[in-house]
Design a protein around this motif. Structure first.
Motif, PDB file in Angstrom:
ATOM      1  N   MET A 179       0.939  -1.198  -0.019  1.00  0.00           N
ATOM      2  CA  MET A 179       0.049  -0.108   0.083  1.00  0.00           C
ATOM      3  C   MET A 179       0.926   1.396   0.009  1.00  0.00           C
ATOM      4  O   MET A 179       0.361   2.390   0.397  1.00  0.00           O
ATOM      5  CB  MET A 179      -1.074   0.022   1.110  1.00  0.00           C
ATOM      6  CG  MET A 179      -2.100  -1.312   0.997  1.00  0.00           C
ATOM      7  SD  MET A 179      -2.708  -1.143  -0.502  1.00  0.00           S
ATOM      8  CE  MET A 179      -3.939   0.121  -0.582  1.00  0.00           C
ATOM      9  N   GLN A 180       2.111   1.116  -0.395  1.00  0.00           N
ATOM     10  CA  GLN A 180       2.870   2.228  -0.524  1.00  0.00           C
ATOM     11  C   GLN A 180       2.884   2.728  -2.191  1.00  0.00           C
ATOM     12  O   GLN A 180       3.077   1.810  -2.956  1.00  0.00           O
ATOM     13  CB  GLN A 180       4.381   2.070  -0.089  1.00  0.00           C
ATOM     14  CG  GLN A 180       4.447   1.770   1.467  1.00  0.00           C
ATOM     15  CD  GLN A 180       3.900   2.731   2.232  1.00  0.00           C
ATOM     16  OE1 GLN A 180       4.626   3.712   2.140  1.00  0.00           O
ATOM     17  NE2 GLN A 180       3.110   2.301   3.227  1.00  0.00           N
ATOM     18  N   SER A 181       3.056   3.975  -2.288  1.00  0.00           N
ATOM     19  CA  SER A 181       3.614   4.136  -3.806  1.00  0.00           C
ATOM     20  C   SER A 181       4.799   3.751  -4.240  1.00  0.00           C
ATOM     21  O   SER A 181       5.877   3.764  -3.368  1.00  0.00           O
ATOM     22  CB  SER A 181       3.450   5.776  -3.815  1.00  0.00           C
ATOM     23  OG  SER A 181       3.904   6.413  -5.161  1.00  0.00           O
ATOM     24  N   TRP A 182       4.946   3.145  -5.306  1.00  0.00           N
ATOM     25  CA  TRP A 182       6.044   2.840  -5.859  1.00  0.00           C
ATOM     26  C   TRP A 182       7.218   3.797  -5.648  1.00  0.00           C
ATOM     27  O   TRP A 182       8.264   3.673  -5.501  1.00  0.00           O
ATOM     28  CB  TRP A 182       6.059   2.281  -7.229  1.00  0.00           C
ATOM     29  CG  TRP A 182       5.353   0.761  -7.298  1.00  0.00           C
ATOM     30  CD1 TRP A 182       4.373   0.679  -7.742  1.00  0.00           C
ATOM     31  CD2 TRP A 182       5.846  -0.462  -6.710  1.00  0.00           C
ATOM     32  NE1 TRP A 182       3.920  -0.828  -7.598  1.00  0.00           N
ATOM     33  CE2 TRP A 182       4.859  -1.290  -7.149  1.00  0.00           C
ATOM     34  CE3 TRP A 182       7.183  -0.749  -6.441  1.00  0.00           C
ATOM     35  CZ2 TRP A 182       5.039  -2.649  -6.791  1.00  0.00           C
ATOM     36  CZ3 TRP A 182       7.310  -2.093  -6.038  1.00  0.00           C
ATOM     37  CH2 TRP A 182       6.374  -3.198  -6.295  1.00  0.00           C
ATOM     38  N   ASN A 183       6.793   5.153  -5.855  1.00  0.00           N
ATOM     39  CA  ASN A 183       7.909   6.209  -5.772  1.00  0.00           C
ATOM     40  C   ASN A 183       7.956   6.688  -4.407  1.00  0.00           C
ATOM     41  O   ASN A 183       9.180   7.347  -4.399  1.00  0.00           O
ATOM     42  CB  ASN A 183       6.903   7.638  -6.450  1.00  0.00           C
ATOM     43  CG  ASN A 183       6.769   7.298  -8.142  1.00  0.00           C
ATOM     44  OD1 ASN A 183       7.494   6.513  -8.730  1.00  0.00           O
ATOM     45  ND2 ASN A 183       5.702   8.061  -8.533  1.00  0.00           N
TER      46      ASN A 183
ATOM     47  N   MET B  67      15.442 -12.446  -3.450  1.00  0.00           N
ATOM     48  CA  MET B  67      15.400 -11.298  -2.437  1.00  0.00           C
ATOM     49  C   MET B  67      13.932 -10.931  -2.058  1.00  0.00           C
ATOM     50  O   MET B  67      13.271 -10.622  -3.145  1.00  0.00           O
ATOM     51  CB  MET B  67      16.237 -10.292  -2.979  1.00  0.00           C
ATOM     52  CG  MET B  67      16.443  -9.242  -1.941  1.00  0.00           C
ATOM     53  SD  MET B  67      17.489  -7.910  -2.560  1.00  0.00           S
ATOM     54  CE  MET B  67      17.589  -6.612  -0.959  1.00  0.00           C
ATOM     55  N   ALA B  68      13.628 -10.548  -0.859  1.00  0.00           N
ATOM     56  CA  ALA B  68      12.046 -10.278  -0.401  1.00  0.00           C
ATOM     57  C   ALA B  68      12.324  -8.836  -0.062  1.00  0.00           C
ATOM     58  O   ALA B  68      13.289  -8.280   0.199  1.00  0.00           O
ATOM     59  CB  ALA B  68      11.882 -10.816   0.463  1.00  0.00           C
TER      60      ALA B  68
ATOM     61  N   PHE C 239      14.679  -0.321  -3.823  1.00  0.00           N
ATOM     62  CA  PHE C 239      13.894  -1.164  -4.963  1.00  0.00           C
ATOM     63  C   PHE C 239      14.910  -1.670  -6.001  1.00  0.00           C
ATOM     64  O   PHE C 239      14.744  -2.564  -6.416  1.00  0.00           O
ATOM     65  CB  PHE C 239      13.148   0.165  -5.615  1.00  0.00           C
ATOM     66  CG  PHE C 239      12.206  -0.506  -6.889  1.00  0.00           C
ATOM     67  CD1 PHE C 239      11.099  -1.426  -6.487  1.00  0.00           C
ATOM     68  CD2 PHE C 239      12.762  -0.327  -7.878  1.00  0.00           C
ATOM     69  CE1 PHE C 239      10.303  -1.773  -7.616  1.00  0.00           C
ATOM     70  CE2 PHE C 239      12.052  -0.724  -9.076  1.00  0.00           C
ATOM     71  CZ  PHE C 239      10.999  -1.454  -8.929  1.00  0.00           C
ATOM     72  N   ASP C 240      15.912  -0.703  -6.500  1.00  0.00           N
ATOM     73  CA  ASP C 240      16.952  -1.209  -7.358  1.00  0.00           C
ATOM     74  C   ASP C 240      17.471  -2.512  -6.999  1.00  0.00           C
ATOM     75  O   ASP C 240      17.669  -3.460  -8.082  1.00  0.00           O
ATOM     76  CB  ASP C 240      17.758   0.071  -7.718  1.00  0.00           C
ATOM     77  CG  ASP C 240      17.234   0.918  -8.544  1.00  0.00           C
ATOM     78  OD1 ASP C 240      16.151   0.855  -9.072  1.00  0.00           O
ATOM     79  OD2 ASP C 240      17.890   2.105  -8.471  1.00  0.00           O
TER      80      ASP C 240
END
Length: 188
Positions: free
Chosen positions: A85-89, A106-107, A96-97
């Motif tokens: 429920m977080q914005s990907w941004n 990797m989780a 993230f990368d």
């Protein structure tokens, strides 16, 4: 066994949100998308129906009008842990990368790997194949699970999962009736 995988319909959530196993509801387009799925399944003889217990899948499975729908926790989408429920941004780019380079093993923080998702999907597939040999099984599930089962069927590395898109309300058919499983179609 033939396995027809149906991805749930579009969702009532802002674009760009990581929702994974969050129990997000269907969008206002549900009736239209349901009608499209019904049309695609109109001439199919279905022997058994399974669905993810998340409401976006369960609602679709029940609205299709099948009796005896079996819900299975293993059919859920990837658990994105702290990113749910977080914005990907808003997810720190460096985190993230690193994850994106090795999402198979990797989780996300407090989440699960795609390898774990695929493992539970394959376990489900093996049980259903034994129980429904020679039958046509319909499964209402999520894009990540559909990708993982396709990868398993064609012995594809998980690293390539996002090279193909799985549309909302689309059908994908896997055929396990011969010694060499195959993909009949994707995104119908």
């Amino acid at each position: 066994m033939k396995l027809t995988l149906v991805r749930h319909t579009s969702l009532q959530i802002a674009e760009g949100i990581c929702y994974g196993q969050s129990d997000v509801d269907v969008s206002i387009n549900f009736a239209t998308e349901l009608s499209q799925v019904r049309q695609k399944l109109m001439h199919e003889k279905i022997d058994a129906v399974y669905a993810s217990p998340l409401q976006r899948c369960s609602k679709l499975a029940h609205a299709l009008g099948f009796d005896g729908i079996l819900h299975d926790e293993r059919l859920k989408e990837l658990h994105f842990g702290d990113w749910e429920m977080q914005s990907w941004n808003d997810i720190p780019r460096e985190l993230f990368d690193v994850w994106a380079q090795n999402y198979a093993e990797m989780a996300p923080p407090n989440g699960e790997t795609f390898a774990a998702l695929q493992q539970r999907g394959v376990q489900f597939l093996e049980e259903v194949s034994a129980r429904h040999a020679g039958q046509h099984v319909l499964v209402v599930t999520h894009g990540g699970m559909i990708r993982a089962l396709i990868a398993h069927t064609i012995n594809m590395q998980l690293k390539g999962l996002f090279r193909f898109h799985v549309d909302y309300a689309s059908l994908t058919r896997l055929d396990f009736s011969s010694s060499i499983p195959n993909i009949e179609f994707v995104n119908r």
